[in-house]
Design a protein around this motif. Structure first.
Motif, PDB file in Angstrom:
ATOM      1  N   TYR A  65      31.971  18.088 -39.305  1.00 52.38           N
ATOM      2  CA  TYR A  65      32.654  17.019 -40.053  1.00 52.38           C
ATOM      3  C   TYR A  65      33.574  17.711 -41.043  1.00 52.38           C
ATOM      4  O   TYR A  65      33.249  18.779 -41.566  1.00 52.38           O
ATOM      5  N   SER A 101      35.267   8.301 -43.506  1.00 53.69           N
ATOM      6  CA  SER A 101      34.185   7.368 -43.766  1.00 53.69           C
ATOM      7  C   SER A 101      34.120   7.006 -45.249  1.00 53.69           C
ATOM      8  O   SER A 101      33.825   7.852 -46.095  1.00 53.69           O
ATOM      9  N   GLU A 102      34.370   5.745 -45.568  1.00 56.02           N
ATOM     10  CA  GLU A 102      34.282   5.312 -46.956  1.00 56.02           C
ATOM     11  C   GLU A 102      32.849   5.396 -47.465  1.00 56.02           C
ATOM     12  O   GLU A 102      32.605   5.677 -48.639  1.00 56.02           O
ATOM     13  N   GLY A 103      31.885   5.178 -46.563  1.00 48.42           N
ATOM     14  CA  GLY A 103      30.490   5.295 -46.965  1.00 48.42           C
ATOM     15  C   GLY A 103      30.129   6.711 -47.372  1.00 48.42           C
ATOM     16  O   GLY A 103      29.386   6.919 -48.334  1.00 48.42           O
ATOM     17  N   LEU A 104      30.653   7.692 -46.647  1.00 56.22           N
ATOM     18  CA  LEU A 104      30.392   9.081 -47.005  1.00 56.22           C
ATOM     19  C   LEU A 104      31.055   9.435 -48.324  1.00 56.22           C
ATOM     20  O   LEU A 104      30.460  10.121 -49.163  1.00 56.22           O
TER      21      LEU A 104
END
Length: 215
Positions: A65, A101-104
């Protein structure tokens, strides 16, 4: 995060490339050889909009990633007669973190639960900073830049392998510009980020691209 930062500086770190002598260094894409004798000694400042640090880390051993930091600010003091006298000091705002990823992103910048330390940076992270301590020329357009990386409130040694990637006058600002690419690898646990190690890789690869404009 196989190299969660800095850059930093990198970022700054790429700035110690050799700038002496006429070089017959032919680049890919058909560019002409760079005559590094045209590079001037002096103080240069980063072009924040065109300076980036990519980090890359193994995710559960399945794939990598990666994300980016940007908006770096700092200086390169360049001595073309003796590269050992050159130096870099660059800051990289953690708040510039960019991932798909906005969550990440939220996880990496959120506070710890119930008063505990954050898993990664937290919401009020200080800028990462790289300050060089030595520049060792390794070739006509390459150098190793060693210095101190301050990240997540902790400081440790880092060596960046830097290479001159371009030079000349910026066609828009007319500023004399030098560009560098740099690479290094850090262990995030050594900067206090050991969340999910080793499932998520400890080693973080940093790929730095930086432009400096002459003051």
């Amino acid at each position: 995060m196989r190299k969660t930062i800095i850059a930093l500086t990198a970022a700054g770190s790429v700035a110690a490339l050799s700038a002496t002598g006429a070089i017959a260094d032919t680049h890919e894409h058909g560019q002409h050889a760079m005559d590094t004798s045209a590079i001037e000694s002096g103080t240069y400042s980063t072009d924040p909009a065109h300076t980036l640090v990519e980090w890359r880390v193994s995710h559960f051993g399945f794939n990598d990633y990666f994300g980016l930091f940007g908006d770096a600010e700092g200086t390169l003091v360049l001595d073309t007669a003796d590269m050992a006298n050159s130096s870099v000091d660059v800051r990289l705002p953690i708040s510039s973190l960019a991932v798909v990823s906005e969550g990440l992103r939220e996880h990496m910048l959120r506070p710890g639960e119930d008063g505990a330390a954050p898993d990664f940076f937290g919401p009020d992270a200080d800028d990462a900073r790289f300050v060089s301590s030595s520049v060792e020329q390794t070739g006509p357009t390459t150098a190793n830049i060693t210095g101190a990386l301050t990240l997540n409130g902790q400081t440790g040694p880092v060596t960046i392998a830097a290479e001159l990637s371009g030079m000349g006058e910026n066609p828009r600002s007319q500023a004399q510009t030098v560009g560098f690419h740099g690479t290094t690898t850090i262990k995030r646990s050594e900067w206090g980020m050991d969340f999910a190690v080793p499932a998520i890789g400890d080693e973080v690869e940093l790929d730095i691209t930086v432009a400096f404009e002459k003051n």
